[in-house]
Design a protein around this motif. Sequence first.
Motif, PDB file in Angstrom:
ATOM      1  N   UNK A 136       0.628  15.208   0.257  1.00  9.59           N
ATOM      2  CA  UNK A 136       1.123  13.870   0.572  1.00  9.59           C
ATOM      3  C   UNK A 136       2.488  13.842   0.668  1.00  9.59           C
ATOM      4  N   UNK A 137       2.912  13.245   1.711  1.00  9.51           N
ATOM      5  CA  UNK A 137       4.259  13.148   1.681  1.00  9.51           C
ATOM      6  C   UNK A 137       5.071  12.013   1.753  1.00  9.51           C
ATOM      7  N   UNK A 144       2.870   1.811  11.092  1.00 10.85           N
ATOM      8  CA  UNK A 144       2.369   2.888  10.064  1.00 10.85           C
ATOM      9  C   UNK A 144       1.221   3.516  10.557  1.00 10.85           C
ATOM     10  N   UNK A 145       0.329   2.762  11.503  1.00  7.04           N
ATOM     11  CA  UNK A 145      -0.890   3.412  12.117  1.00  7.04           C
ATOM     12  C   UNK A 145      -0.393   4.668  12.919  1.00  7.04           C
ATOM     13  N   UNK A 153       0.872  -1.227  -0.063  1.00  7.41           N
ATOM     14  CA  UNK A 153       0.159  -0.145   0.148  1.00  7.41           C
ATOM     15  C   UNK A 153       0.830   1.335  -0.175  1.00  7.41           C
ATOM     16  N   UNK A 154       0.448   2.277  -0.763  1.00  3.56           N
ATOM     17  CA  UNK A 154       1.043   3.567  -0.931  1.00  3.56           C
ATOM     18  C   UNK A 154       2.357   3.590  -1.087  1.00  3.56           C
ATOM     19  N   UNK A 205       7.174   5.224   2.593  1.00  3.51           N
ATOM     20  CA  UNK A 205       6.388   5.090   1.526  1.00  3.51           C
ATOM     21  C   UNK A 205       5.540   6.505   1.479  1.00  3.51           C
ATOM     22  N   UNK A 206       4.400   6.796   1.026  1.00  2.00           N
ATOM     23  CA  UNK A 206       3.761   7.905   0.929  1.00  2.00           C
ATOM     24  C   UNK A 206       2.675   7.873   1.945  1.00  2.00           C
ATOM     25  N   UNK A 207       2.461   9.161   2.421  1.00  2.00           N
ATOM     26  CA  UNK A 207       1.562   9.053   3.680  1.00  2.00           C
ATOM     27  C   UNK A 207       0.770  10.479   3.369  1.00  2.00           C
TER      28      UNK A 207
END
Length: 353
Positions: free
Chosen positions: A232-233, A269-270, A213-214, A224-226
């Motif tokens: 988006x970072x 990630x959460x 994901x991402x 990854x992307x957040x």
Amino acid sequence: MTAGPLAGIRILEVGHILAGPYATMLLADLGAEVTKIEPPTGDLSRQVSDAYFASLNRGKRSICLDLTTDDGMRRLGELAAESHALLVNLKPSAIRKFGLTYDALRRWNDKIVCVAITGYGLDGGDDPAFDYVVQAQTGVASLTGDPDGPPMLPGYSAADNSTGMTAALGLLAQIVSGRGGQVDVSLRDVMLSQLNYRASAYLNEGTEPRRMPNGAHSYYVPAQLFPTAEGTLALFVTHDGFWRIFAAEAGIDGFPTMAERAQRRDEVLAVVTEVLSRDTAAGWEARLRPLGVPAAAVRSLPDALDATPEMVVTAGDFRLVGSPIRVLGYEPQYGPPPKLGEYTDATVTVGPA
């Protein structure tokens, strides 16, 4: 001004669209004299748009030759006699038909380096091998995109551009050797090569590649992307030192080692996603980059170009992205893209454009 590192190197190019022309343009930017041999109808990229053609062919000269005729083949041989290398991207049968191999040209010049860019290798047949097709065949598309969505392709011609760079490297390596010869570079092999650690994990550990994901990295967490409060970072934490700095700035406790972060990926990630939602992508970039943490807000291409004006150059009537290779003391002279056949009636010997 210092001459380019490839000053005096004479290269012939026969091909269309992207991979071959991109390879020789990189070499022209470094001072090589590149002569583009085109059929009377021209490189197919001329039919796309003037700006498209310019982006791959600045600083070259153009000669029109009909290689289906005896006169065209004779002229090709005369040009080969005065050149260090020839780079071609056509299907293998056409490369052989038009005598664009070392075996065919060595009678004119046994030191010439002949580079063939094909889909599957000179002995790999003529099956169609365009960029997107090769990305599908080699597993690149299957690894791109979110797990719950369809396979995806990047927003640019990754296979063609990568193959062009690889072909330029092969051409220069053979020139440095001092020997003539044939260099064979295929889109398929280049893309498989670029899947290096993914392929190694499968071949040596049996790890089946999968989409994350991402765009998440398969080893590093978080990488990854957040989403953020706005924008988006891209965050790329590759070792524990980066994590300590990021965690301190973000107010996160725990997960001190790479192994633990990988094992507890979902928890990490959460936590990171929740923290990053408290500021904008631009805000996080401004906070993290001075600390040395790899992070960047996702920009559009126009925004990226605006942020790097030093990479935009002028070549004739066109504004283009300049060479990515910087040589101390050398400033490329970006000539305009050539008009079709403008040097056809010039003398045979290839010299400065």
